[in-house]
Design a protein around this motif. Structure first.
Motif, mmCIF file in Angstrom:
data_model
loop_
_atom_site.group_PDB
_atom_site.id
_atom_site.type_symbol
_atom_site.label_atom_id
_atom_site.label_comp_id
_atom_site.label_asym_id
_atom_site.label_seq_id
_atom_site.Cartn_x
_atom_site.Cartn_y
_atom_site.Cartn_z
ATOM 1 N N UNK A 83 0.861 -1.179 0.000
ATOM 2 C CA UNK A 83 0.000 0.000 0.000
ATOM 3 C C UNK A 83 0.903 1.237 0.000
ATOM 4 N N UNK A 84 0.752 2.073 -1.025
ATOM 5 C CA UNK A 84 1.541 3.301 -1.141
ATOM 6 C C UNK A 84 0.618 4.486 -0.912
ATOM 7 N N UNK A 85 1.045 5.396 -0.061
ATOM 8 C CA UNK A 85 0.285 6.592 0.240
ATOM 9 C C UNK A 85 1.175 7.798 -0.009
ATOM 10 N N UNK A 86 0.764 8.650 -0.916
ATOM 11 C CA UNK A 86 1.549 9.820 -1.314
ATOM 12 C C UNK A 86 2.966 9.411 -1.743
ATOM 13 N N UNK A 87 3.057 8.255 -2.405
ATOM 14 C CA UNK A 87 4.336 7.756 -2.918
ATOM 15 C C UNK A 87 5.154 6.951 -1.927
ATOM 16 N N UNK A 121 4.573 9.164 9.575
ATOM 17 C CA UNK A 121 3.677 9.798 10.554
ATOM 18 C C UNK A 121 3.013 11.045 9.990
ATOM 19 N N UNK A 122 3.764 11.908 9.341
ATOM 20 C CA UNK A 122 3.211 13.156 8.794
ATOM 21 C C UNK A 122 2.144 12.870 7.741
ATOM 22 N N UNK A 123 2.345 11.843 6.915
ATOM 23 C CA UNK A 123 1.361 11.492 5.882
ATOM 24 C C UNK A 123 0.054 11.046 6.543
ATOM 25 N N UNK A 124 0.151 10.152 7.541
ATOM 26 C CA UNK A 124 -1.056 9.668 8.213
ATOM 27 C C UNK A 124 -1.775 10.790 8.969
ATOM 28 N N UNK A 125 -1.031 11.701 9.555
ATOM 29 C CA UNK A 125 -1.672 12.832 10.242
ATOM 30 C C UNK A 125 -2.433 13.714 9.256
ATOM 31 N N UNK A 128 -5.637 11.930 8.469
ATOM 32 C CA UNK A 128 -6.535 12.033 9.615
ATOM 33 C C UNK A 128 -7.161 13.421 9.724
ATOM 34 N N UNK A 129 -6.487 14.420 9.164
ATOM 35 C CA UNK A 129 -7.019 15.791 9.184
ATOM 36 C C UNK A 129 -7.861 16.099 7.946
ATOM 37 N N UNK A 130 -8.108 15.080 7.124
ATOM 38 C CA UNK A 130 -8.997 15.248 5.976
ATOM 39 C C UNK A 130 -8.333 15.684 4.690
ATOM 40 N N UNK A 131 -7.010 15.684 4.636
ATOM 41 C CA UNK A 131 -6.304 16.095 3.414
ATOM 42 C C UNK A 131 -6.308 14.953 2.398
ATOM 43 N N UNK A 132 -6.533 15.277 1.162
ATOM 44 C CA UNK A 132 -6.553 14.299 0.076
ATOM 45 C C UNK A 132 -5.145 13.795 -0.226
ATOM 46 N N UNK A 133 -5.001 12.456 -0.329
ATOM 47 C CA UNK A 133 -3.697 11.845 -0.610
ATOM 48 C C UNK A 133 -3.850 10.790 -1.703
ATOM 49 N N UNK A 134 -2.946 10.799 -2.681
ATOM 50 C CA UNK A 134 -2.989 9.729 -3.677
ATOM 51 C C UNK A 134 -2.483 8.417 -3.064
#
Length: 170
Positions: A83-87, A121-125, A128-134
């Motif tokens: 699983x890749x989140x924001x690369x 951690x920063x990506x998951x936060x 969690x704050x509702x920011x869109x992530x590829x």
């Protein structure tokens, strides 16, 4: 009228079809040219929990739709991926076996517990704050098509999209 030494056309066609199916079941590359690859579509992604203790874990639910374009039912097994989140590679994905009807689809909820590292951690936060992530899920799987064999597919991108949800953290 059937002439001696000649078989009727339907018998010849049936024999040819059975012969090709039998030879395909022993030859996976040939089978993959005949069988169409089942496809994965993510219907929904949801971060259901974020624990930053020890161990730090992100709990994610993914609702998948699997489509089988083949005229025979399939049992998808050994569905493994990353699983890749924001690369960033944020963890492995192992899904349970999924039965998909012939020329049909099946829905599957995947419950993931992904480790949260210092780097992610920063990506998951942000999620969690509702920011869109590829995101994308790259992986492999085996499809059991019964008498047609059990070809393996991948590695390739199984699904991708944008991870966005209402904020669960301020």
């Amino acid at each position: 009228m059937i002439l001696p030494g000649r078989l009727p056309l339907p018998v010849l066609l049936t024999a040819a079809l059975l012969g090709s199916l039998l030879s395909l079941s022993s030859c996976a590359p040939a089978l993959q040219r005949v069988v169409k690859v089942p496809t994965f579509t993510v219907q929904q992604t949801r971060l259901t929990g974020l624990a930053l203790g020890s161990p730090a874990i992100a709990r994610v639910t993914i609702k998948l739709r699997i489509d089988n374009p083949n005229p025979v039912a399939a049992r998808l097994a050994n569905i493994n991926g990353h699983f890749y989140l924001n690369g960033a590679d944020v963890g492995t994905v192992n899904l349970p076996n999924i039965d998909v009807p012939a020329r049909g689809s099946a829905l599957q909820d995947a419950l993931l517990e992904l480790p949260v590292s210092f780097q992610t951690t920063a990506i998951w936060l942000q999620v969690a704050r509702g920011r869109e992530m590829p995101y994308r899920v790259d992986g492999t799987f085996t499809a059991d098509f019964g008498a047609l064999g059990q070809p393996s597919f991948g590695p390739y991108t199984l699904a991708q999209g944008l991870f966005q949800q209402p904020a669960i953290l301020p």
